[in-house]
Enzyme design. Structure first.
Site, PDB file in Angstrom:
ATOM      1  N   ASP A   1       0.854  -1.182  -0.049  1.00  0.00           N
ATOM      2  CA  ASP A   1      -0.255   0.010  -0.052  1.00  0.00           C
ATOM      3  C   ASP A   1       0.809   1.191   0.107  1.00  0.00           C
ATOM      4  OD1 ASP A   1      -2.020   1.866   0.269  1.00  0.00           O
ATOM      5  OD2 ASP A   1      -3.047   0.816   1.691  1.00  0.00           O
TER       6      ASP A   1
HETATM    7  C1  BGC Z   1      -5.060   3.571   0.257  1.00  0.00           C
HETATM    8  C2  BGC Z   1      -5.142   2.360  -0.863  1.00  0.00           C
HETATM    9  C3  BGC Z   1      -4.849   3.127  -2.305  1.00  0.00           C
HETATM   10  C4  BGC Z   1      -3.780   3.971  -2.165  1.00  0.00           C
HETATM   11  C5  BGC Z   1      -3.424   4.819  -3.318  1.00  0.00           C
HETATM   12  C6  BGC Z   1      -3.491   4.353   0.035  1.00  0.00           C
HETATM   13  O1  BGC Z   1      -3.804   5.704   0.948  1.00  0.00           O
HETATM   14  O2  BGC Z   1      -4.906   2.710   1.475  1.00  0.00           O
HETATM   15  O3  BGC Z   1      -6.221   2.024  -0.691  1.00  0.00           O
HETATM   16  O4  BGC Z   1      -4.981   2.218  -3.154  1.00  0.00           O
HETATM   17  O5  BGC Z   1      -3.810   4.879  -1.099  1.00  0.00           O
HETATM   18  O6  BGC Z   1      -4.220   5.769  -3.536  1.00  0.00           O
END
Ligand code: BGC
Length: 757
Positions: A274
Site C-alpha cells: 500500500d
Molecule cells: C490506500 C489504498 C490506495 C492507495 C493509493 C492508500 O492510502 O490505503 O487503498 O489504493 O492509497 O491511492
C-alpha cells in the site's frame, strides 16, 4: 509488393542483429532480467514516486503527474529494454483520475458506481461481475493498466472508517463478491489489486498498529476471503496492508507472502505495498512484496546497497522483477492498446443505477407503506442529505464523477413533486453552512471526510403545513467516512437533532393520517433499535453511486422490488460487538498525519492505537451474536421484499468432496421479486470449538414472477467445514452429523437438512 515485404524483413533482421539488447516480450522475460543492471532492477521494483515534492500525502488520493493525471501510481519505464510504464489507479467504486487536464478542454469523468458494501448487499455474483465489466472498461479506455481494487477487509467493527469500501463481516460473502468483481474487471484485459492484504481493520494509526490476532482467526476469518478471491478469480496483483500482524508488517512478512499466499494458495501474480506501507525495503523485497509503491528514492538506494553489501540476495530481487515483468506483458500499454479516453459513460450510468437498486435493503415496511401508492404524488422531503445525496465515501475510494443524482432529482425524474417550501428552507440552510465551511477549507486536513452539516429541523408549523399539503414524508439521514480516520460512537448513533426530526415529522404526518419513510444514505452501520419503530418504512440505500437518487426512486415507486440483504449484523448498541472492547475510539486519539506518512513514527504502547488485540478470535459479527445470544436490531442476511417466498424441502447430494443442496423457491406474494437463499452449516462441535453456524454458500434467484418457482442449487466443499488447529498448524475436520440450514437471514432459517461426515 513481395519485394517490399522482403526488404522490411531484412531490415528487421539487420536491426535485431546489430542490437544485442533484448526487447521485452512474453517469452524472453528471463533474458531481459539478465540484461538488466542492478540499478534498473531497483528502479522497476520501486514506483515512480509522487509529484508532491515531499513524498507527500496528497498523492495518496491521486495527485501524481504521469500518463494518466490523478492516477495513484506507476512503474518506471525502461525504454532500453522495451519496458513501458504501467499505470495503477484507484479504486473500489470506479476509476479515480483527475477529471480535467491543464490546457485540455476534454473531461475525464468516471462513473461512480455503488460502494463496495452496497455491491455485497446484492449477494449477486453475476451482477457484481457485470458492474466489474463496465468499470474495467473505464480502466482500459482511460489508459490505465491496473485498478487498485477490490477492497475486502472484514467488517470487524462498525466504526472502521473504510468499511464502506469493504464487503462484509463474513469471509465467504467477501471472497465470492470480490472474486466476481475481479473476474468482471479483468475480462477487459486490465488488472486488479485485491487489498489490503491483510487485517487492515482500523484506520486509526493504520501504518504502525500491531494487530494481535490468533492463527485460527487469521485463517478462518481474515485470510479466508482473500483465499477465496485468489482461487476463484486469479487477480493480477495483491496490495499488502499498512498494519503489522503479531509484530511484523504484512509487507515484510515472508511467511504470509511466500508460504501462505504463494505456496499454500498457488498465487502466481504480483504483490505491491500500500502507498508508503511498511518500513524496511530490504525486508519487503525478501518477503516477496514485489513492488514498493508509490516508490521513494531511499528505497531505491537501500535495495542497491543491500545487494552490494550482501544483506539482500540478488536472486530474490530477480524473482520480484520477474513477477513485475510478467504483469507488464499482460497490460494494455504493453500491447499498445489505443485507448479512446471516451468510455460509454451513458451506458455505465444505467449499469450503476440498476446495480444500486439490487443492493438496497428494505429494513422496515409497516402495513405495506412501500411501494408508494400510485396516487401519492406530493412528497415532503426532509433531511439535509435528501438535497445533497452522498454517492460514496472519501479518500482513494472516491471517484471524480460528472454528477450525483440527489434524492430530490430522483423523485422528480419519477414524476413526484417535492414540497417547494421545504425545498427552499433546506437549500437556504445548506447554502449558509457551505459558505461558513468554505472559510475554514484548504488546510492540511482538507482531504479528510468533512463533517456533515448539523441536521436542520424545520419549525413545528412548517412541518404541520407540509403534513397538510403532501401525501407522504421522506426523511434522509446521511453519513460520510473515509480513509485515515475511524468513525466515532457519536457518528454511529443518531444525533439529538436527527431524533427530533424523525419524531416531529412522524407525529405531524401520523396526525394527518399520512406515512413517513426514512432513507439511510450511509456507508456503515448505525444505531436503529431506539427509533426504528417510529417511521412507517426504512430503506437502506447505502451510498449508491452517482445515480443514487434515481435508484432510490425506482425502489420507492415500486418500479423495482428491493432484494438487498445485510452483509453485516446491525447491533442494538455499538458496545454489543465483542470487538468493541478492543477497537479505537478515534475521538480520543489525536490525528497525526506525519505518523501516517512514516515521518514521525514513534512507537508507543497505547491500547487500540499501537496495538489492538483481537480478543474475540473467530467470533466476529453474527458468529459472536449467535454464540452470546445478544439480541440484534437486524441480523446478518436480513432484508424485506415487496413479495414473500417459500422454500421446498432441500435435497442434499454428496459427490466426493462436493456437497450440493437443491431446493425450489416459490414466490408466494403478489409481485415479481428476487430471493437470496443463504446456506449455513452447524458442526457437531463436540471435539472442536465451533460457531453456532457459518455461511458456506449463497445464491440469488433470477426474478421470480408472482406464483412461480425457481430451482436453486448451492454447493460447497467438505473442506470448507474444517477449522484451523493452532497446535498442529493444520486444517481439521470434525466427524459427525452437520446441520445444513437454509434461510433468508441468519436468524430466519426456513428449512434444514443433515449431512454426515
Ligand atoms: C490506500 C489504498 C490506495 C492507495 C493509493 C492508500 O492510502 O490505503 O487503498 O489504493 O492509497 O491511492
Amino acid at each position: 509488393m513481395k519485394k517490399e515485404l522482403i526488404m522490411i524483413l531484412a531490415g528487421a533482421v539487420a536491426v535485431a542483429g546489430c542490437n544485442s539488447t533484448p526487447q521485452l516480450t512474453e517469452k524472453n522475460i528471463d533474458k531481459v532480467i539478465k540484461a538488466m543492471t542492478l540499478e534498473e532492477k531497483a528502479l522497476l521494483v520501486t514506483g515512480i514516486g509522487m509529484d508532491t515534492g515531499s513524498e507527500g500525502m496528497a498523492a495518496t488520493v491521486g495527485a501524481s503527474a504521469q500518463r494518466v493525471p490523478g492516477a495513484a501510481g506507476a512503474t518506471h519505464a525502461i525504454p532500453r529494454l522495451g519496458i513501458p510504464s504501467i499505470v495503477l489507479s484507484d479504486g473500489p467504486a470506479g476509476v479515480r483520475i483527475n477529471p480535467t487536464r491543464e490546457g485540455d478542454d476534454n473531461t475525464y469523468y468516471c462513473t461512480h458506481f455503488p460502494i463496495g458494501t452496497l455491491l455485497s448487499s446484492t449477494w449477486n455474483q453475476e451482477l457484481v461481475e457485470e458492474v466489474g465489466e463496465s468499470m474495467g472498461n473505464e480502466v482500459l479506455e482511460y489508459g490505465c493498466d491496473v485498478l487498485l481494487a477490490p477492497a475486502l477487509n472484514i467488517h470487524r467493527n462498525p466504526l472502521n472508517g473504510r468499511n464502506f469500501e469493504y464487503y462484509s463481516e463474513d469471509p465467504v460473502l467477501s471472497g465470492k463478491i470480490a472474486a466476481a468483481y475481479v473476474r468482471g474487471i479483468q475480462s477487459n484485459g486490465v488488472g486488479t489489486s485485491i487489498k489490503h492484504f491483510v487485517a487492515n481493520n482500523q484506520e486509526t494509526n493504520r501504518t504502525a498498529v500491531d494487530e494481535k490476532i490468533s492463527d485460527r482467526a487469521m485463517r478462518e476469518i481474515y485470510l479466508k476471503g482473500f483465499e477465496i478471491a485468489v482461487k476463484e478469480s486469479d487477480p493480477w496483483t495483491i496490495m499488502t496492508s499498512y498494519n503489522k500482524i503479531n509484530g511484523i508488517y504484512t509487507s515484510e512478512d515472508h511467511a504470509l507472502l511466500e508460504d501462505i499466499l504463494r505456496d499454500d494458495w498457488g498465487y502466481k501474480g504480483t504483490v505491491m505495498t500500500d502507498w508508503y506501507g511498511g518500513k524496511d525495503a530490504i525486508a519487503q523485497v525478501h518477503a516477496g512484496n514485489d513492488m514498493l509503491q508509490p516508490g521513494r528514492p531511499s528505497q531505491y538506494n537501500d535495495i542497491i546497497d543491500g545487494v552490494k553489501n550482501g544483506t539482500l540476495d540478488e536472486a530474490e530481487l530477480d524473482r520480484n522483477v520477474k513477477r513485475i515483468l510478467q504483469l507488464i506483458v499482460r497490460t494494455p500499454i504493453f500491447k499498445n492498446y489505443a485507448y479512446s479516453n471516451k468510455p460509454d459513460l451513458e451506458a455505465h450510468a444505467k449499469v450503476t443505477r440498476q446495480s444500486a437498486v439490487e443492493g438496497m435493503v428494505l429494513l422496515e415496511n409497516k402495513n405495506a407503506t412501500l411501494p408508494l401508492a400510485a396516487e401519492a404524488k406530493n412528497v415532503a422531503v426532509f433531511g439535509n442529505t435528501s438535497y445533497d445525496f452522498i454517492a460514496g465515501g472519501t479518500g482513494s475510494g472516491n471517484v471524480n464523477r460528472a454528477y450525483t443524482v440527489s434524492l430530490l432529482d430522483g423523485l422528480s425524474n419519477a414524476g413526484l413533486q417535492a414540497d417547494a417550501n421545504l425545498q427552499k428552507m433546506y437549500e437556504e440552510y445548506l447554502a449558509k453552512i457551505a459558505k461558513e465551511a468554505a472559510s475554514v477549507d484548504g488546510d492540511l486536513f482538507s482531504f479528510l471526510p468533512k463533517p456533515l452539516p448539523a441536521e436542520f429541523v424545520p419549525a413545528a408549523k412548517d412541518i404541520a403545513a407540509a403534513a397538510a399539503a403532501n401525501d407522504v414524508a421522506i426523511i434522509t439521514f446521511g453519513r460520510i467516512s473515509g480513509e485515515f480516520v475511524d468513525r466515532t460512537v457519536a457518528d454511529f448513533n443518531l444525533s439529538a437533532k436527527e431524533k427530533q426530526l424523525v419524531n416531529d415529522v412522524t407525529k405531524a404526518f401520523h396526525a394527518a393520517g399520512k406515512k413517513v419513510i426514512v432513507v439511510l444514505n450511509i456507508g456503515g452501520v448505525i444505531e436503529t433499535a431506539s427509533w426504528k419503530n417510529t417511521p412507517d418504512a426504512i430503506l437502506l440505500s447505502w451510498q449508491a453511486g452517482q445515480e443514487g437518487g434515481n435508484s432510490v426512486a425506482d425502489v420507492l415507486t415500486g418500479k423495482e422490488n428491493p432484494s438487498g440483504r445485510l452483509p453485516m449484523t446491525w447491533p442494538v448498541a455499538f458496545e454489543d460487538h465483542k470487538s468493541s472492547e478492543n477497537f479505537p475510539r478515534s475521538e480520543t486519539f489525536e490525528l497525526n498525519l506525519n505518523a501516517f506518512m512514516g515521518i514521525e513514527q514513534v512507537a508507543g504502547d497505547k491500547k487500540d492505537f499501537d496495538w489492538t488485540k483481537y480478543e474475540e478470535g473467530i467470533y466476529v459479527g453474527y458468529r459472536w451474536f449467535d454464540k452470546s445470544g445478544i439480541q440484534v436490531s437486524y441480523p446478518f442476511g436480513y432484508g424485506l421484499s415487496y413479495t414473500t417466498f417459500e422454500y421446498s424441502t432441500p435435497e442434499v447430494a454428496k459427490e466426493g468432496d462436493k456437497v450440493c443442496v437443491k431446493l425450489s423457491v416459490k414466490n408466494t406474494g403478489a409481485v415479481a421479486g428476487k430471493e437470496v437463499v443463504q446456506l449455513y452449516v452447524s458442526a457437531p462441535g463436540k471435539t472442536l470449538d465451533k460457531p453456532v453456524k457459518e455461511l458456506k454458500a449463497f445464491a440469488k434467484t433470477a426474478t421470480i414472477a408472482a406464483g412461480e418457482s425457481a430451482d436453486v442449487t448451492l454447493c460447497f466443499n467438505v473442506n470448507d467445514l474444517a477449522s484451523w488447529n493452532e497446535e498442529t498448524s493444520a486444517w481439521e475436520l470434525e466427524n459427525g452429523t452437520y446441520t445444513i440450514s437454509l434461510g433468508s437471514s441468519c436468524l430466519n432459517i426456513l428449512t434444514n437438512a443433515e449431512l454426515a461426515i
